[in-house]
Design an enzyme around this catalytic site. Sequence first.
Site, PDB file in Angstrom:
ATOM      1  CE1 TYR A  17      -3.738   2.362   0.467  1.00  0.00           C
ATOM      2  CE2 TYR A  17      -2.939   2.806   2.688  1.00  0.00           C
ATOM      3  CZ  TYR A  17      -3.809   3.078   1.650  1.00  0.00           C
ATOM      4  OH  TYR A  17      -4.755   4.072   1.780  1.00  0.00           O
ATOM      5  CE1 TYR A 171      -6.155  -3.841   7.741  1.00  0.00           C
ATOM      6  CE2 TYR A 171      -7.009  -1.613   7.745  1.00  0.00           C
ATOM      7  CZ  TYR A 171      -5.988  -2.496   8.000  1.00  0.00           C
ATOM      8  OH  TYR A 171      -4.809  -2.037   8.516  1.00  0.00           O
ATOM      9  CG  HIS A 172     -11.006   0.414   6.912  1.00  0.00           C
ATOM     10  ND1 HIS A 172     -11.314  -0.234   5.734  1.00  0.00           N
ATOM     11  CD2 HIS A 172      -9.849   1.079   6.700  1.00  0.00           C
ATOM     12  CE1 HIS A 172     -10.384   0.055   4.838  1.00  0.00           C
ATOM     13  NE2 HIS A 172      -9.492   0.839   5.389  1.00  0.00           N
ATOM     14  CE  LYS A 540     -10.158  12.581  13.652  1.00  0.00           C
ATOM     15  NZ  LYS A 540      -8.801  11.935  13.823  1.00  0.00           N
ATOM     16  CG  ASP A 544      -7.167  11.585  10.936  1.00  0.00           C
ATOM     17  OD1 ASP A 544      -7.368  10.485  10.386  1.00  0.00           O
ATOM     18  OD2 ASP A 544      -6.916  11.711  12.139  1.00  0.00           O
ATOM     19  CG  HIS A 546      -8.180   6.504  10.456  1.00  0.00           C
ATOM     20  ND1 HIS A 546      -7.662   7.017   9.293  1.00  0.00           N
ATOM     21  CD2 HIS A 546      -8.400   5.184  10.216  1.00  0.00           C
ATOM     22  CE1 HIS A 546      -7.552   6.054   8.392  1.00  0.00           C
ATOM     23  NE2 HIS A 546      -7.997   4.929   8.927  1.00  0.00           N
TER      24      HIS A 546
END
Length: 672
Positions: A17, A171-172, A540, A544, A546
């Site tokens: 990646y 995945y996340h 935040k 981003d 996440h």
Amino acid sequence: MSGAPRPKDRPWLMRTYAGHSTAEASNELYRRNLAKGQTGLSVAFDLPTQTGYDPDHILARGEVGRVGVPVSHLGDMRRLFQEIPLERMNTSMTINATAMWLLALYQVVAEEHGADIAKLQGTTQNDIVKEYLSRGTHVFPPGPSLRLTTDMIAYTVHHIPKWNPINICSYHLQEAGATPVQEIAFAMSTAIAVLDAVFASGQVPEDRKGDVVARISFFVNAGVRFIEEMCKMRAFGRIWDRITRERYGIENPKHRRFRYGVQVNSLGLTEAQPENNVQRIVLEMLAVTLSKDARARAVQLPAWNEALGLPRPWDQQWSLRIQQVLAHESDLLEYDDIFEGSKVIESKVAALVEEAEAEIERIQEMGGAMAAVESGYLKARLVASHSERRARIEAGEEKIVGVNCYESTEPNPLTADLDTAIMTVDPENEARVVSALHSWREERDEGPAQEALAALRKAAAGTENLMEATLRCARAGVTTGEWAWALRDVFGEYRAPTGVGGAPLTVATETGSPLASVREKVDKTVAELGGGRLRLLVGKPGLDGHSNGAEQIAVRARDAGFEVVYQGIRLTPEQIVSAAVAEDVHCVGLSILSGSHAELVPDVLDRLRAAGAQDIPVIVGGIIPAADAAALRAAGVAAVFTPKDFGITEIIGRIVDEIRAANTLPPLEVLV
């Protein structure tokens, strides 16, 4: 018994990646990786590209080229794949809200290379549900987002039949706290929502339904619990086979095959004793390669130092070599499934299947995955699961070597010079990218670009497939931000539920517990300040998305007695400061994992000073190199927290300390 070597299965696709700085720099990296034996590409795009902003937008500031490559228009895509034969390449693109746009750019570049687009192979991630839940690069509301996905799937089935138009991601979800059951159930519920929408659209004839199902792929996480992860993959396959056969009537077993790629757990890598990450990566890779009947079709591994910052090419090479040693030196690929007949494995798989199917049914009763997103159910479940896991780690019930046990260590030669142990992006890179964007706009033929955008808006307001209008925009030199804003004009934007309000209390609060001690500290501070409640703004800034760490801080602060102001992701420094002043908060906590802290945090500090609120302490958390942390503290940040600071209750106690110091109150001793 000796004899001739057994014939080997073909290895999985090996990817890294990667992408950073500029299209030119990323192209050079890709060609070097391919020369080292990498067998596929996995493109990381920067956050402005992922969220539909041009590099000169206010929200893009500090984010350009940091976590991936900026692709603003056709010229960037040309440079990104220069001298790479796309007709023979298998390219994975981690792109979601703007997936249709990036696929259109990729197709046009392939056509310019003289490629037959029917032979193009690769994957666009294009799973918007997990963006609402865990990754935060969504743009449009659920309905229009599902339409974009539907239109793309229909287009590729007819025109790019070897392409995987969606990579449904659990995945996340794991990184956001999902249990294996939740990973399976939420991903399968997303797949059901997507397939239902595609077939209801009428764009695919009945006799092509199998072709649609056959191109649905999945992107899965593999954590360090080896047996559980391997069983999870077998459970995934069984449930997918049943859904596609019973719900959609797919008879061909090849069409029903569970096709997945994997990246092993990045957020599970540790900053403390980062050399331990190598064995974690190897063990996690084995979970998705040892079992032939549930083996990944493509694997990409993180680098050992991802918890420290951006990996260097050498670090990525190390991860590629891990795959190559397993595939080419071991005898793994010479045998049939080595777990067939295991009672232990079969029992665990059966339990996962039963629990996951029950959760899938619950979600269907709510109206499906999209309804469960909009109601906040899925997000609340993830925040709660993550909070429970963090509590187990803090209590020592779940052990992480080098973090909460076996913490003594020899000096690490890999990190002796932290400033060179990771790659850094030139801070002047952003200005160069912005300048190149302005040149592109000035030099293109403006008439066709505006006509293409008008046609896109018209198509979006109607019901026609949006891919042709998107291709027209790509060929006309439209930019990423222009394409996305045209659709924002029609579809609007969406702010997903944060899940914080519905998260239950997950840590002990009885007398003498660490959280009870911090609550006592909060109460004493409130009393000394004159009553009310301590107010913490969790912000935040930038792009981003996440938000896992920010959410866990918000939940624990709430449980410690704070009033928490948390408005979710994607805020400008101006918005954060305005909220801090309006809410009269006692502390501002900023969470940034994308590397934009050096640009955005000083802006927040300057704006607080300009607003006369310079006495509000600012704390920062994220993946922040040591040199950057020192610079932030020198600029006025009260405290910096990185992944090594895993004790959330302790962090909340530190926040109280900073509030007391800012208000000239004497320190309080408390054990946490």
